[in-house]
Design an enzyme around this catalytic site. Structure first.
Site, short mmCIF file in Angstrom:
data_model
loop_
_atom_site.label_atom_id
_atom_site.label_comp_id
_atom_site.label_asym_id
_atom_site.label_seq_id
_atom_site.Cartn_x
_atom_site.Cartn_y
_atom_site.Cartn_z
NE ARG A 84 -7.57 2.24 60.05
CZ ARG A 84 -7.18 2.37 58.79
NH1 ARG A 84 -6.03 2.98 58.52
NH2 ARG A 84 -7.93 1.94 57.81
CB SER A 129 -11.85 -2.09 59.99
OG SER A 129 -11.79 -1.95 58.60
CD GLU A 140 -10.02 0.85 62.56
OE1 GLU A 140 -9.40 0.21 61.69
OE2 GLU A 140 -10.93 1.65 62.30
P1 FAD Z 1 -15.79 9.18 67.33
O1 FAD Z 1 -16.22 7.79 67.01
O2 FAD Z 1 -16.84 10.12 67.80
O3 FAD Z 1 -14.63 9.14 68.42
C1 FAD Z 1 -13.57 8.23 68.27
C2 FAD Z 1 -12.63 8.39 69.48
O4 FAD Z 1 -12.01 9.68 69.46
C3 FAD Z 1 -13.37 8.33 70.83
O5 FAD Z 1 -12.50 7.70 71.76
C4 FAD Z 1 -13.60 9.79 71.20
O6 FAD Z 1 -13.67 9.99 72.59
C5 FAD Z 1 -12.36 10.46 70.61
N1 FAD Z 1 -12.60 11.83 70.10
C6 FAD Z 1 -13.43 12.20 69.11
N2 FAD Z 1 -13.29 13.52 68.85
C7 FAD Z 1 -12.36 13.98 69.71
C8 FAD Z 1 -11.76 15.25 69.94
N3 FAD Z 1 -12.10 16.35 69.24
N4 FAD Z 1 -10.81 15.35 70.90
C9 FAD Z 1 -10.44 14.28 71.63
N5 FAD Z 1 -10.97 13.04 71.46
C10 FAD Z 1 -11.92 12.91 70.51
N6 FAD Z 1 -11.51 4.66 59.58
C11 FAD Z 1 -10.41 4.65 58.78
O7 FAD Z 1 -9.30 4.96 59.25
N7 FAD Z 1 -10.48 4.31 57.46
C12 FAD Z 1 -11.64 3.95 56.87
O8 FAD Z 1 -11.67 3.65 55.69
C13 FAD Z 1 -12.83 3.94 57.68
N8 FAD Z 1 -14.01 3.56 57.16
C14 FAD Z 1 -15.12 3.53 57.94
C15 FAD Z 1 -16.33 3.15 57.36
C16 FAD Z 1 -17.49 3.11 58.12
C17 FAD Z 1 -18.79 2.68 57.48
C18 FAD Z 1 -17.46 3.50 59.49
C19 FAD Z 1 -18.70 3.50 60.31
C20 FAD Z 1 -16.24 3.88 60.09
C21 FAD Z 1 -15.06 3.89 59.31
N9 FAD Z 1 -13.82 4.27 59.86
C22 FAD Z 1 -12.70 4.30 59.06
C23 FAD Z 1 -13.70 4.64 61.29
C24 FAD Z 1 -14.11 6.12 61.60
O9 FAD Z 1 -14.78 6.68 60.51
C25 FAD Z 1 -12.88 6.98 61.94
O10 FAD Z 1 -12.18 6.44 63.02
C26 FAD Z 1 -13.27 8.44 62.27
O11 FAD Z 1 -12.10 9.23 62.33
C27 FAD Z 1 -14.02 8.57 63.60
O12 FAD Z 1 -14.47 9.90 63.71
P2 FAD Z 1 -15.63 10.30 64.72
O13 FAD Z 1 -15.76 11.78 64.71
O14 FAD Z 1 -16.87 9.54 64.41
O15 FAD Z 1 -15.00 9.80 66.09
N1 EPU Z 2 -10.53 -10.01 51.96
C1 EPU Z 2 -10.97 -11.31 52.12
N2 EPU Z 2 -12.30 -11.52 52.21
C2 EPU Z 2 -13.20 -10.52 52.11
C3 EPU Z 2 -12.76 -9.19 51.95
C4 EPU Z 2 -11.40 -8.96 51.87
O1 EPU Z 2 -10.18 -12.25 52.19
O2 EPU Z 2 -14.40 -10.79 52.20
C5 EPU Z 2 -9.07 -9.78 51.85
C6 EPU Z 2 -8.61 -9.77 50.39
O3 EPU Z 2 -7.35 -10.39 50.33
C7 EPU Z 2 -8.46 -8.28 50.13
C8 EPU Z 2 -7.96 -7.79 51.46
O4 EPU Z 2 -8.74 -8.53 52.41
O5 EPU Z 2 -7.53 -8.03 49.10
C9 EPU Z 2 -8.09 -6.30 51.71
O6 EPU Z 2 -9.46 -5.89 51.61
P1 EPU Z 2 -9.82 -4.35 51.46
O7 EPU Z 2 -9.08 -3.73 50.33
O8 EPU Z 2 -11.31 -4.23 51.46
O9 EPU Z 2 -9.23 -3.68 52.75
P2 EPU Z 2 -9.22 -4.07 54.27
O10 EPU Z 2 -7.85 -4.46 54.68
O11 EPU Z 2 -10.29 -5.05 54.57
C10 EPU Z 2 -8.58 -1.66 54.98
C11 EPU Z 2 -8.95 -0.71 56.07
C12 EPU Z 2 -10.24 0.01 55.73
C13 EPU Z 2 -10.02 0.80 54.44
C14 EPU Z 2 -9.67 -0.19 53.33
C15 EPU Z 2 -9.33 0.52 52.02
C16 EPU Z 2 -8.03 -1.57 58.15
C17 EPU Z 2 -8.31 -2.23 59.44
N3 EPU Z 2 -9.09 -1.40 57.33
O12 EPU Z 2 -9.60 -2.66 54.93
O13 EPU Z 2 -10.50 0.95 56.77
O14 EPU Z 2 -11.20 1.51 54.07
O15 EPU Z 2 -8.49 -0.93 53.74
O16 EPU Z 2 -8.11 1.15 52.14
O17 EPU Z 2 -6.90 -1.19 57.88
C18 EPU Z 2 -11.59 1.23 58.88
O18 EPU Z 2 -10.48 1.44 59.36
O19 EPU Z 2 -12.65 1.31 59.55
C19 EPU Z 2 -11.71 0.89 57.45
C20 EPU Z 2 -12.87 0.58 56.86
#
Ligand code: FAD
Ligand code: EPU
Length: 374
Positions: free
Chosen positions: A179, A266, A369
């Site tokens: 991240r 997250s 994050e």
């Molecule tokens: P924004 O939120 O619009 O911007 C994020 C940052 O980047 C801001 O600081 C902005 O100023 C900057 N920025 C954006 N675009 C540009 C650009 N072109 N040039 C320079 N700076 C820029 N992330 C994960 O890694 N894994 C996941 O599984 C994951 N799951 C998610 C699930 C949900 C339901 C949600 C809501 C979010 C999740 N995220 C996850 C976080 C998010 O989706 C990512 O970080 C995504 O890449 C953000 O993209 P965005 O276009 O919305 O960025």
């Molecule tokens: N867990 C608990 N309680 C809960 C849920 C999860 O204890 O209620 C523990 C369990 O041990 C489980 C572990 O957390 O095995 C991991 O859970 P999960 O697989 O859902 O993943 P996560 O670590 O919670 C990360 C990323 C997610 C990504 C998923 C799948 C980060 C900060 N988050 O979540 O990314 O989608 O793995 O790969 O690394 C994001 O970055 O926004 C995001 C959603």
């Protein structure tokens, strides 16, 4: 008398579609009622350049936004919010096994993943359904289900905000981590990402023995729920489309949909800790889940093991907590939610309480994050 900066704004408004006092509620996934003093969309590289030229004269803070899925606004934004909405996907190069494809920053991430899966280009399928834009994907090196976007990124093209010069960063120059990247650290707020070039595998090619290589050996299926989900789907020999379908199905089950409940995924990163801290924690909490990071018995590494923050937060009793409209999601405690009218400071206050209680109980300080704006 009209001030110089007001005059410039008027000229600028004629050059581009600049709106005043725009609600950002629908432009970020936390859904707070906040306002931008000015808002504009940039659809081309030259529009980005025009904006930068004016920005030098207007002296106002600027914020580049994709889909707003990784930001928390704590107040109205008193400058110009620029939504990057450039589109385009082109093949730069290809050979028998690989395709090098460039996508513009404003492309929707999941639509781009679908585009690649439809063409049997593998590498991104585990990152299905992550909200956001292509341009934001390298910033925090998005990751899910055992894959990080850094595994496929060849280069990132940027424009420097101060000089207006373009530069291409190689994968190594992006300094990717969990991240993390140079764009989240040294270059935070200093560059705009224009486009990203990916190197993907062609999985529908014919192998040496004339077998159709379905890419099974390229698929990453080891993350927790993935194989069981494919099993439930009745899939024995998965294709990249099957992997995408399985990931989408798990995500829809586990994560709240921002269209229904405001959130930014997250809120915290999973902490990475030293062996020394791990050893001492395992004495008190033998049931604590642990993902080892360093190979072997690397006693000095500060990044020896990753601990799920969700578990730490749940152990502190926060899972499902709600105060007014700010809460901790009942199924995934890593996700802080806005049930309707929560404010940025309320979500931030809750995050700080969580950080303190986890630190008190486990001696681990959680890092956020999400990008806090304000
Ligand atoms: P924004 O939120 O619009 O911007 C994020 C940052 O980047 C801001 O600081 C902005 O100023 C900057 N920025 C954006 N675009 C540009 C650009 N072109 N040039 C320079 N700076 C820029 N992330 C994960 O890694 N894994 C996941 O599984 C994951 N799951 C998610 C699930 C949900 C339901 C949600 C809501 C979010 C999740 N995220 C996850 C976080 C998010 O989706 C990512 O970080 C995504 O890449 C953000 O993209 P965005 O276009 O919305 O960025
Ligand atoms: N867990 C608990 N309680 C809960 C849920 C999860 O204890 O209620 C523990 C369990 O041990 C489980 C572990 O957390 O095995 C991991 O859970 P999960 O697989 O859902 O993943 P996560 O670590 O919670 C990360 C990323 C997610 C990504 C998923 C799948 C980060 C900060 N988050 O979540 O990314 O989608 O793995 O790969 O690394 C994001 O970055 O926004 C995001 C959603």
């Amino acid at each position: 008398m009209i001030s110089r900066s007001f005059e410039l704004i008027l000229t600028f408004r004629n050059a581009m579609h600049l709106d005043q006092k725009v609600s950002l509620k629908a432009l970020h996934t936390f859904g707070m009622e906040v306002e931008a003093r000015y808002f504009v969309e940039a659809k081309t590289h030259s529009e980005v350049l025009t904006l930068l030229n004016y920005r030098h004269m207007i002296h106002m803070p600027i914020l580049f936004l994709g889909c707003g899925s990784n930001v928390l606004f704590t107040r109205n934004f008193g400058g110009i919010v620029i939504r990057i909405n450039s589109k385009g996907i082109v093949i730069r190069d290809e050979d028998e096994n690989h395709v090098h494809v460039t996508a513009e920053a404003g492309e929707n991430w999941d639509e781009f993943v679908q585009h690649c899966v439809d063409r049997e280009w593998s590498g991104l399928e585990n990152l299905s359904l992550i909200p956001g834009t292509v341009g934001a994907s390298p910033i925090q090196n998005i990751g899910a289900y055992g894959v990080e976007v850094k595994d496929t990124i060849e280069s990132v093209q940027v424009i420097e905000i101060d000089s207006g010069k373009q530069k291409r960063f190689t994968n190594a120059e992006c300094q990717f981590g969990y991240r993390d990247s140079i764009f989240k650290r040294a270059l935070k707020g200093k560059v705009i990402i224009l486009n990203v070039t990916f190197r993907l595998n062609k999985t529908g090619v014919t192998g040496l023995q004339g077998d159709r290589v379905m890419g099974n050996s390229l698929l990453k299926l080891d993350y927790g729920d993935l194989r069981p989900e494919l099993g439930r789907m009745g899939v024995i020999e998965p294709t990249i489309s099957d992997v995408r379908a399985a990931v989408c199905s798990i995500r829809r089950r586990k994560l709240p949909d921002p269209a229904e409940i405001g959130n930014a995924g997250s809120f915290f990163k999973n902490p990475v800790i030293s062996k020394k801290l791990l050893d001492s924690l395992q004495t008190g909490f033998p049931e604590m889940p642990v993902y080892l990071q360093s190979p072997g018995d690397d006693a000095v590494s500060e990044t020896f093991a990753k601990i799920p923050a969700a578990w730490l937060i749940e152990q502190c009793g926060w899972k499902g907590y709600r105060s007014g409209d700010a809460g901790v999601h009942p199924n995934q405690p890593l996700v802080l939610v806005n049930y309707g009218n929560a404010t940025g400071p309320q979500i931030l206050g809750l995050a700080n309480h969580i950080i303190s209680s986890v630190e008190q109980k486990f001696g681990i300080r959680l890092e956020t994050e999400v990008n806090v704006i304000g």
